[in-house]
Enzyme design. Structure first.
Site, PDB file in Angstrom:
ATOM      1  N   HIS A 183       0.861  -1.249   0.096  1.00  0.00           N
ATOM      2  CA  HIS A 183       0.066  -0.049  -0.286  1.00  0.00           C
ATOM      3  C   HIS A 183       0.707   1.340  -0.373  1.00  0.00           C
ATOM      4  CE1 HIS A 183      -3.468   3.218   0.914  1.00  0.00           C
ATOM      5  NE2 HIS A 183      -2.915   3.305   1.139  1.00  0.00           N
ATOM      6  N   ASP A 235      -7.742   5.470  -9.111  1.00  0.00           N
ATOM      7  CA  ASP A 235      -8.913   6.904 -10.245  1.00  0.00           C
ATOM      8  C   ASP A 235      -7.818   7.044 -11.447  1.00  0.00           C
ATOM      9  OD1 ASP A 235     -10.909   7.453  -8.329  1.00  0.00           O
ATOM     10  OD2 ASP A 235      -9.779   8.865  -7.456  1.00  0.00           O
ATOM     11  N   SER A 320       7.410  -1.717 -15.366  1.00  0.00           N
ATOM     12  CA  SER A 320       6.668  -2.948 -14.912  1.00  0.00           C
ATOM     13  C   SER A 320       5.801  -2.924 -15.620  1.00  0.00           C
ATOM     14  CB  SER A 320       5.921  -1.554 -13.946  1.00  0.00           C
ATOM     15  OG  SER A 320       6.245  -0.939 -12.913  1.00  0.00           O
TER      16      SER A 320
END
Length: 443
Positions: A183, A235, A320
Site C-alpha cells: 500500500h 482513479d 513495470s
C-alpha cells in the site's frame, strides 16, 4: 473501490502473517550482528539523439539530449532483534554530481536531480524504513521502499533508483511461494529529490496518490514457475498480470525456455486516463546451447489504448512492463500493435573471458492503430493513422571485473537505434548509455 481494495490488502497481510511458525526469525543473530553497510558509485553518460526532433520542438538541445553524472550511494541494512518478533531499520543516502550537461544540453536528458533544475551542480536525498519480521514474513514501512514486480517496479537504470513511501509486506511461509502486498502513498522519482510525488500512468501523464498491489510467484518444480499479480492505481486503472515460465533441459549444456506474460488493464474510479480496456500478452521461446542463447518473441496489444504502466513523475517510465518486446527506447505497446523480436546473448566465460557478456536484439512493430481512440483521451498522440510501423535494434556489452582490488567493478555500454517508418506517436532516435559501477561492502 478504495475501501474494498484496502480491505483486500489487510486480508492478504493477515493471511500471510497468521499461523506462522518460528523459522527465519529464530535464526536472527541480532540488530547489529546481522547489519550490512554497502557503498556504491555509479558513473553514467547519456546521449539521446532525436533525429527529427521530438514533440514538435526544433531546438538542438531538445533533439540532442546529453548529460554526464556521478552518484554516490550508501545503503545500511540492519539485522533483526531477537525474539518471536524482530525489529530493524533500513536507510539509504544518495548524492548526485553533475559532471557535464553538454554545451546547450544541460538538464535535457532527464537523468539528474533535482527536477528540471539545469543550473544545479549537485543534489542529495535520503530515506529510511522500519521493519518487523515474524517467521518468514516481513513488513516494512517508510519512504525508501523498492518493490520490484510486474505491476509495480521502480527502475534503477539511471543515477539513483526510484523509491516509494508506504507499507510493503513479503512472505515466504509456504514452500515455493514468494508472496507480497503493498500500500503505497508517495513516490520519489529517479531524477528527483521530491519524496511526496504522485504515481503516474506513464504514457497518459496523469497521476494517482495511491497504489495497492498483491501477488506472488510459485515454483511448482525447478523447471516450472507461475506468477499472478493484481494492482490498483487509484482513479486510473486496475491491472492484472499472469505468467507461466517453463525450462526444459535437453542436456547439461542445452535447454529450452518458454515464457508467457499476460496483462489485463481496465479503467477505475474517476478514470483520470480516460477509458481503458486493454489486454496485452507476449510469448517467448529461447534455446540455450553452451554460452549462446537464441530467443524468438511475439507480442500483441488488444485494445484501442496502449498498454500503460508505472511512472513516478511526469515524463518518466519505470520497469513495470514484463512484456517480451519492451526495449531500451520503445515498448511496442501501441493500441492494437503486434511485434516480433529476435534476441541473442553470449556469455564469454566459456571462452575464457569471465565477466564479459554480449547481447543484441531486433524488434519490428506493425499495425499500430489509434484511429478508434476517443478524441479527448490522454493517449490521442497516436493520431488517426491506422498502420504505424517501426523497429528497434539494441546492443549491450558488459564486463565485470572478477578479482583483485577492483573486483565487481562493472563497465556497461548500451546502444539503441529506433526508426519509425510512418506515424506520429514517436520519433526516430539513437541512444548511447555508458555506465561504470563499483559496489563495495563496508561490513
Amino acid at each position: 473501490m478504495r475501501l474494498r481494495n484496502r480491505s483486500l490488502l489487510a486480508l492478504a497481510i493477515t493471511s500471510m502473517a497468521g499461523n506462522v511458525a518460528i523459522a527465519g526469525q529464530s535464526d536472527s543473530k541480532g540488530f547489529i550482528e546481522d547489519s550490512h553497510l554497502d557503498f556504491m558509485t555509479r558513473n553514467l553518460y547519456w546521449n539521446h539523439d532525436y533525429h527529427s526532433g521530438h514533440n514538435n520542438a526544433d531546438s538542438t538541445a531538445d533533439r540532442d539530449r546529453r548529460e554526464w553524472g556521478q552518484t554516490f550511494r550508501l545503503d545500511y541494512t540492519s539485522g533483526f532483534t531477537q525474539g518471536t518478533v524482530g525489529f530493524g531499520v533500513d536507510a539509504s543516502a544518495y548524492t548526485v554530481i553533475k559532471l557535464d550537461g553538454g554545451a546547450g544540453h544541460s538538464g535535457q536528458a532527464n537523468v539528474l536531480v533535482p527536477d528540471g533544475n539545469s543550473t544545479a551542480r549537485e543534489a542529495s536525498s535520503a530515506g529510511a524504513n522500519v521493519k518487523l519480521r515474524v517467521s518468514e514474513t516481513e513488513l516494512k514501512y517508510g519512504n525508501n521502499l523498492r518493490p520490484y514486480n510486474p505491476v509495480f517496479a521502480p527502475a534503477d537504470a539511471r543515477l539513483t533508483p526510484g523509491t516509494a513511501q508506504g507499507f510493503w509486506l513479503t512472505s515466504g511461509e509456504i514452500e515455493g511461494l514468494a508472496a507480497e502486498a503493498g500500500h503505497l502513498t508517495a513516490a520519489k522519482d529517479f531524477n528527483s529529490t521530491n519524496m511526496s510525488d504522485d504515481f503516474y500512468a506513464a504514457y497518459a501523464g496523469v497521476g494517482s496518490s495511491t497504489v495497492d498491489f498483491v501477488g506472488g510467484t510459485y515454483s511448482v518444480t525447478d523447471q516450472l514457475s507461475l506468477g499472478l499479480y493484481g494492482a490498483e492505481y487509484e482513479d486510473i486503472w486496475r491491472q492484472y498480470y499472469g505468467n507461466v515460465n517453463y525450462t526444459y533441459p535437453l542436456s547439461d549444456t542445452q535447454s529450452l525456455n518458454f515464457d508467457a506474460n499476460l496483462y489485463r488493464t481496465v479503467d477505475e474510479g474517476s478514470a483520470l486516463a480516460g477509458d481503458i480496456n486493454t489486454t496485452a500478452y507476449s510469448l517467448a521461446a529461447a534455446y540455450t546451447v553452451g554460452a549462446h542463447t537464441f530467443k524468438l518473441t511475439y507480442q500483441k496489444i488488444h485494445g484501442d489504448q496502449p498498454f500503460d504502466y508505472l511512472g513516478m513523475g511526469p515524463g518518466t517510465f519505470h520497469d513495470s512492463i514484463y512484456l517480451a518486446n519492451s526495449s531500451q527506447l520503445v515498448d511496442f505497446n501501441g493500441p492494437n500493435e503486434k511485434s516480433w523480436g529476435v534476441f541473442y546473448n553470449l556469455d564469454m566465460t566459456t571462452y575464457g573471458v569471465s565477466g564479459l557478456s554480449f547481447g543484441a536484439r531486433y524488434i519490428v512493430g506493425r499495425d499500430v492503430d489509434g484511429s478508434k481512440m476517443d478524441a479527448d483521451s490522454p493517449y490521442n498522440f497516436y493520431g488517426s493513422q491506422s498502420s504505424e510501423e517501426h523497429w528497434e535494434r539494441d546492443i549491450d556489452v558488459k564486463y565485470v571485473v572478477q578479482g583483485g582490488p577492483a573486483k565487481d567493478l562493472s563497465v556497461r555500454l548500451r546502444q539503441a537505434t529506433h526508426r519509425i517508418g510512418n506515424g506520429a506517436s514517436d520519433a526516430s532516435a539513437d541512444q548511447i548509455r555508458l555506465i561504470v559501477e563499483y559496489p563495495w561492502s563496508i561490513f
